[in-house]
Design an enzyme around this catalytic site. Structure first.
Site, PDB file in Angstrom:
ATOM      1  N   MET A 309       0.858  -1.183   0.000  1.00 35.48           N
ATOM      2  CA  MET A 309       0.000   0.000   0.000  1.00 35.48           C
ATOM      3  C   MET A 309       0.894   1.233   0.000  1.00 35.48           C
ATOM      4  O   MET A 309       1.608   1.500   0.976  1.00 35.48           O
ATOM      5  CB  MET A 309      -0.899   0.001   1.232  1.00 35.48           C
ATOM      6  CG  MET A 309      -1.966   1.065   1.160  1.00 35.48           C
ATOM      7  SD  MET A 309      -3.095   0.926   2.546  1.00 35.48           S
ATOM      8  CE  MET A 309      -4.481   1.851   1.925  1.00 35.48           C
ATOM      9  N   GLY A 312       4.381   1.590  -4.365  1.00 31.12           N
ATOM     10  CA  GLY A 312       4.714   1.694  -5.784  1.00 31.12           C
ATOM     11  C   GLY A 312       5.422   2.996  -6.134  1.00 31.12           C
ATOM     12  O   GLY A 312       5.328   3.991  -5.408  1.00 31.12           O
ATOM     13  N   CYS A 315       3.035   5.889  -6.557  1.00 31.53           N
ATOM     14  CA  CYS A 315       1.985   5.980  -5.536  1.00 31.53           C
ATOM     15  C   CYS A 315       2.128   7.222  -4.679  1.00 31.53           C
ATOM     16  O   CYS A 315       3.231   7.591  -4.281  1.00 31.53           O
ATOM     17  CB  CYS A 315       2.064   4.792  -4.591  1.00 31.53           C
ATOM     18  SG  CYS A 315       1.858   3.236  -5.407  1.00 31.53           S
ATOM     19  N   ASP A 348       3.607  -6.563  -4.101  1.00 32.39           N
ATOM     20  CA  ASP A 348       3.210  -5.654  -5.186  1.00 32.39           C
ATOM     21  C   ASP A 348       3.763  -4.246  -4.976  1.00 32.39           C
ATOM     22  O   ASP A 348       3.413  -3.570  -4.005  1.00 32.39           O
ATOM     23  CB  ASP A 348       1.672  -5.626  -5.225  1.00 32.39           C
ATOM     24  CG  ASP A 348       1.129  -4.583  -6.193  1.00 32.39           C
ATOM     25  OD1 ASP A 348       1.845  -4.242  -7.150  1.00 32.39           O
ATOM     26  OD2 ASP A 348      -0.014  -4.128  -5.985  1.00 32.39           O
ATOM     27  N   GLY A 349       4.615  -3.804  -5.908  1.00 29.86           N
ATOM     28  CA  GLY A 349       5.086  -2.414  -5.911  1.00 29.86           C
ATOM     29  C   GLY A 349       6.438  -2.229  -5.250  1.00 29.86           C
ATOM     30  O   GLY A 349       6.844  -2.989  -4.362  1.00 29.86           O
ATOM     31  N   GLY A 350       7.145  -1.216  -5.737  1.00 27.09           N
ATOM     32  CA  GLY A 350       8.423  -0.842  -5.126  1.00 27.09           C
ATOM     33  C   GLY A 350       9.613  -1.644  -5.618  1.00 27.09           C
ATOM     34  O   GLY A 350      10.709  -1.524  -5.069  1.00 27.09           O
ATOM     35  N   GLY A 371       5.210  -2.853 -11.838  1.00 26.01           N
ATOM     36  CA  GLY A 371       4.615  -1.885 -12.752  1.00 26.01           C
ATOM     37  C   GLY A 371       5.732  -1.158 -13.491  1.00 26.01           C
ATOM     38  O   GLY A 371       5.992  -1.419 -14.668  1.00 26.01           O
ATOM     39  N   ARG A 411     -10.852   1.715  -7.921  1.00 22.38           N
ATOM     40  CA  ARG A 411      -9.744   1.182  -7.137  1.00 22.38           C
ATOM     41  C   ARG A 411      -9.446   2.071  -5.931  1.00 22.38           C
ATOM     42  O   ARG A 411      -8.989   1.626  -4.900  1.00 22.38           O
ATOM     43  CB  ARG A 411      -8.505   1.088  -8.032  1.00 22.38           C
ATOM     44  CG  ARG A 411      -7.267   0.612  -7.313  1.00 22.38           C
ATOM     45  CD  ARG A 411      -6.052   0.561  -8.241  1.00 22.38           C
ATOM     46  NE  ARG A 411      -4.835   0.567  -7.457  1.00 22.38           N
ATOM     47  CZ  ARG A 411      -4.230  -0.492  -6.975  1.00 22.38           C
ATOM     48  NH1 ARG A 411      -4.712  -1.671  -7.208  1.00 22.38           N
ATOM     49  NH2 ARG A 411      -3.131  -0.383  -6.249  1.00 22.38           N
ATOM     50  N   GLN A 423      -4.306   9.767  -6.077  1.00 18.71           N
ATOM     51  CA  GLN A 423      -3.449   8.975  -5.182  1.00 18.71           C
ATOM     52  C   GLN A 423      -2.287   8.394  -5.987  1.00 18.71           C
ATOM     53  O   GLN A 423      -1.731   7.353  -5.636  1.00 18.71           O
ATOM     54  CB  GLN A 423      -4.241   7.854  -4.521  1.00 18.71           C
ATOM     55  CG  GLN A 423      -5.182   8.350  -3.436  1.00 18.71           C
ATOM     56  CD  GLN A 423      -5.875   7.191  -2.705  1.00 18.71           C
ATOM     57  OE1 GLN A 423      -5.266   6.184  -2.390  1.00 18.71           O
ATOM     58  NE2 GLN A 423      -7.156   7.365  -2.440  1.00 18.71           N
TER      59      GLN A 423
HETATM   60  P1  XMP Z   1       5.718  -0.085  -9.135  1.00 21.18           P
HETATM   61  O1  XMP Z   1       6.618   0.366  -8.037  1.00 21.18           O
HETATM   62  O2  XMP Z   1       6.059  -1.447  -9.641  1.00 21.18           O
HETATM   63  O3  XMP Z   1       4.281  -0.208  -8.452  1.00 21.18           O
HETATM   64  O4  XMP Z   1       5.611   0.923 -10.220  1.00 21.18           O
HETATM   65  C1  XMP Z   1       3.179  -0.737  -9.125  1.00 21.18           C
HETATM   66  C2  XMP Z   1       2.024  -0.890  -8.162  1.00 21.18           C
HETATM   67  O5  XMP Z   1       1.627   0.379  -7.636  1.00 21.18           O
HETATM   68  C3  XMP Z   1       0.233   0.342  -7.319  1.00 21.18           C
HETATM   69  N1  XMP Z   1      -0.395   1.491  -7.954  1.00 21.18           N
HETATM   70  C4  XMP Z   1      -0.696   2.625  -7.306  1.00 21.18           C
HETATM   71  N2  XMP Z   1      -0.616   2.949  -6.001  1.00 21.18           N
HETATM   72  N3  XMP Z   1      -1.465   5.098  -6.490  1.00 21.18           N
HETATM   73  C5  XMP Z   1      -1.025   4.204  -5.578  1.00 21.18           C
HETATM   74  O6  XMP Z   1      -0.954   4.525  -4.392  1.00 21.18           O
HETATM   75  C6  XMP Z   1      -1.577   4.838  -7.813  1.00 21.18           C
HETATM   76  O7  XMP Z   1      -1.970   5.690  -8.597  1.00 21.18           O
HETATM   77  C7  XMP Z   1      -1.183   3.527  -8.242  1.00 21.18           C
HETATM   78  N4  XMP Z   1      -1.199   2.916  -9.458  1.00 21.18           N
HETATM   79  C8  XMP Z   1      -0.700   1.682  -9.235  1.00 21.18           C
HETATM   80  C9  XMP Z   1      -0.308  -0.980  -7.822  1.00 21.18           C
HETATM   81  O8  XMP Z   1      -0.445  -1.838  -6.721  1.00 21.18           O
HETATM   82  C10 XMP Z   1       0.770  -1.428  -8.782  1.00 21.18           C
HETATM   83  O9  XMP Z   1       0.804  -2.820  -8.973  1.00 21.18           O
END
Ligand code: XMP
Length: 497
Positions: A309, A312, A315, A348-350, A371, A411, A423
């Site tokens: 959460m 990303g 994010c 997921d993310g980071g 992502g 979402r 967000q």
């Molecule tokens: P990475 O770091 O791989 O992260 O680019 C991808 C993940 O980020 C989430 N995601 C978001 N989180 N605001 C957020 O807080 C956003 O606009 C957003 N878009 C994507 C999502 O879980 C994705 O897989």
């Protein structure tokens, strides 16, 4: 001398990936022996523990095909209509490795300047011409660089310059037959057509060569019928039930309930509904970052959980809502609970480098979702553009105003209001080439990270030993190149205990 996982994560302090690092161990086997096969959900195992994020600048059919081809899996975003998403599922399920299922196609009335414009956006300068200007139309001809390079009048129609005398192959031909024909013809392109003359797909010298190289890279991710695996994101609104029904009709293998805060009555109700209606469809819940949240979704029947959460790269959820958790801690804590309940988790993310993947897996994730890592690749949706001489593609958060205006507001739970609070941010990333080339390198880096001394508890095994509860008995050996990824931050050393 460092600390065990329990000590590091038991102090009430949150850590991100860059806050922790493992002590090296002793190497007694080769990196290629590391087995990275892992589960994404209760019933789906992937050879490559990597999935692409359901974002509209990351995963549509082209990315999903590429991810499954290298042993991972792609999750289609749902910032599109139900029918478009179902069509994307269909394209992946019908894809045959070695062929291009989305070639550039134009109607005969288009002009050479349309090809010039396409070349500046996409880099290609060959098009197939069909009566409808689409795949599925009757194939009329092909226009390649040779047909138009020396033509000064760029307003001539394609009809007047195309080559009509075409070598084609019928759509029942095997991959080997197509390769043979292409080789014998010394041409670069071989359109695949049905008996009624309609265009189905395209074989090129490059696509066939790529497929010929694949067996050495490992098997693709496929279902029981040998079709590529594909997942899709959906929301939790009543009309998402209709959406899932269409996706299931087209053969989707798993759905992700896409929410930045998944621990909600809406998601629990949706998981229960989907598991009762489609018992064999894997349903992945999330996102969650605490054991309590995870527990509620597992109780509802989730087959997998997405963890993260605000972690990303795009994010801003943590800044806007003041909720979230350091990603290393979130993965460790949720994995400990989820593993005890037999549910795999997706970190997921980071993820910015192979070292982060090693850390996510070592902290207890079974799978890693990216992502930004895959944005800017050839397979990511969107066109390339140049800025200050640099080739770029768009990458944006699904919670950015730009993306929410296309529908992803659900979402971020803002569909009920006319006020949309961003967000996430929108930006661009550099061209990274194809994921087909990137992922094998990335995975080799991960294997080197796991070229570890196996844990005493699984002494005979050289499989990836990454369960959170094992962390305090896990000795990881990280090559200096991986360690170098994190030296610029404060180091917290996790020892083998
Ligand atoms: P990475 O770091 O791989 O992260 O680019 C991808 C993940 O980020 C989430 N995601 C978001 N989180 N605001 C957020 O807080 C956003 O606009 C957003 N878009 C994507 C999502 O879980 C994705 O897989």
């Amino acid at each position: 001398d460092g600390f065990s996982g329990k000590e590091v994560f038991g102090q009430g302090v949150c850590y991100t990936y860059d806050d922790v690092i493992f002590h090296p161990g002793h190497i007694d086997f080769a990196a290629h022996e590391v087995e990275l096969k892992s589960k994404i959900s209760k019933n789906i195992t992937l050879r490559t523990p990597l999935v692409s994020s359901p974002m509209d600048t990351v995963t549509e059919a082209g990315m999903a095909v590429a991810m499954a081809t290298v042993g991972g899996m792609g999750f289609l975003h749902y910032n599109m209509t139900t029918e478009d998403q179902a069509e994307n599922v269909r394209l992946v399920k019908n894809h045959t490795i070695g062929f291009i299922t989305h070639p550039e196609v134009m109607p005969p009335s288009n002009t050479i300047s349309d090809i010039d414009e396409m070349k500046s956006r996409r880099g290609y300068s060959s098009v197939l011409v069909t009566d409808t200007g689409k795949i599925g139309g009757k194939l009329l001809g092909i226009v390649t660089t040779r047909d138009i390079d020396l033509v000064t009048n760029r307003s001539l129609t394609l009809e007047s310059v195309m080559t009509c005398d075409l070598l084609t192959v019928d759509d029942t031909a095997t991959f080997e037959k197509a390769a043979e024909m292409l080789k014998a013809s010394k041409k670069g392109k071989l359109p695949v057509v049905a008996a009624d003359g309609t265009l189905k797909r395209l074989a090129t010298y490059a696509s066939l060569k790529e497929a010929l190289l694949l067996p050495s890279a490992g098997a693709p991710s496929t279902d029981a019928k040998g079709r590529l695996l594909v997942g899709a994101a959906v929301g939790t609104r009543p009309d998402d039930k209709v959406r899932v029904a269409r996706l299931v009709e087209e053969g989707v293998d798993a759905v992700i309930l896409d929410s930045s805060q998944g621990d909600s009555v809406y998601q629990i109700e949706m998981i229960k509904h989907l598991k009762a209606t489609y018992p064999s469809l894997d349903v992945i819940g999330g996102n969650v970052v605490t054991a309590a949240q995870a527990s509620r979704l597992i109780d509802a029947g989730a087959d997998g959980l997405r963890v993260g959460m605000g972690s990303g790269s795009i994010c801003t959820t943590q800044e806007v809502c003041a909720v979230g958790r350091g990603q290393a801690t979130a993965v460790y804590k949720v994995a400990a609970l989820a593993h005890s309940r037999g549910v795999p988790i997706i970190a997921d993310g980071g993820i910015q480098n192979s070292g982060h993947i090693v850390k996510a897996l070592a902290l207890g994730a079974s799978m890693v979702m990216c992502g930004s890592m895959f944005a800017g690749t050839t397979e990511a949706p969107g066109d390339y553009f140049f800025q200050d001489g640099v080739k770029l593609k768009r990458y944006r958060g699904m919670g950015s105003l730009e993306a929410m205006s296309k529908g992803s507001d659900t979402r971020y739970l803002s569909e009920a209001t006319h006020l949309k609070v961003a967000q996430g941010v929108a930006g661009s990333v550099k061209d990274k080439g194809s994921v087909l080339k990137m992922i094998p390198y990335l995975m080799h880096g991960v294997k080197q990270g796991f070229q570890a001394r196996h844990c005493p508890s699984t002494a005979a095994s050289r499989v990836l030993c990454h369960r959170a509860y094992d962390l305090d008995v896990l000795m990881l050996w990280l090559r200096s190149v991986l360690v170098a990824c994190a030296v610029s931050v404060d180091l917290l050393v996790v020892d083998s205990g």
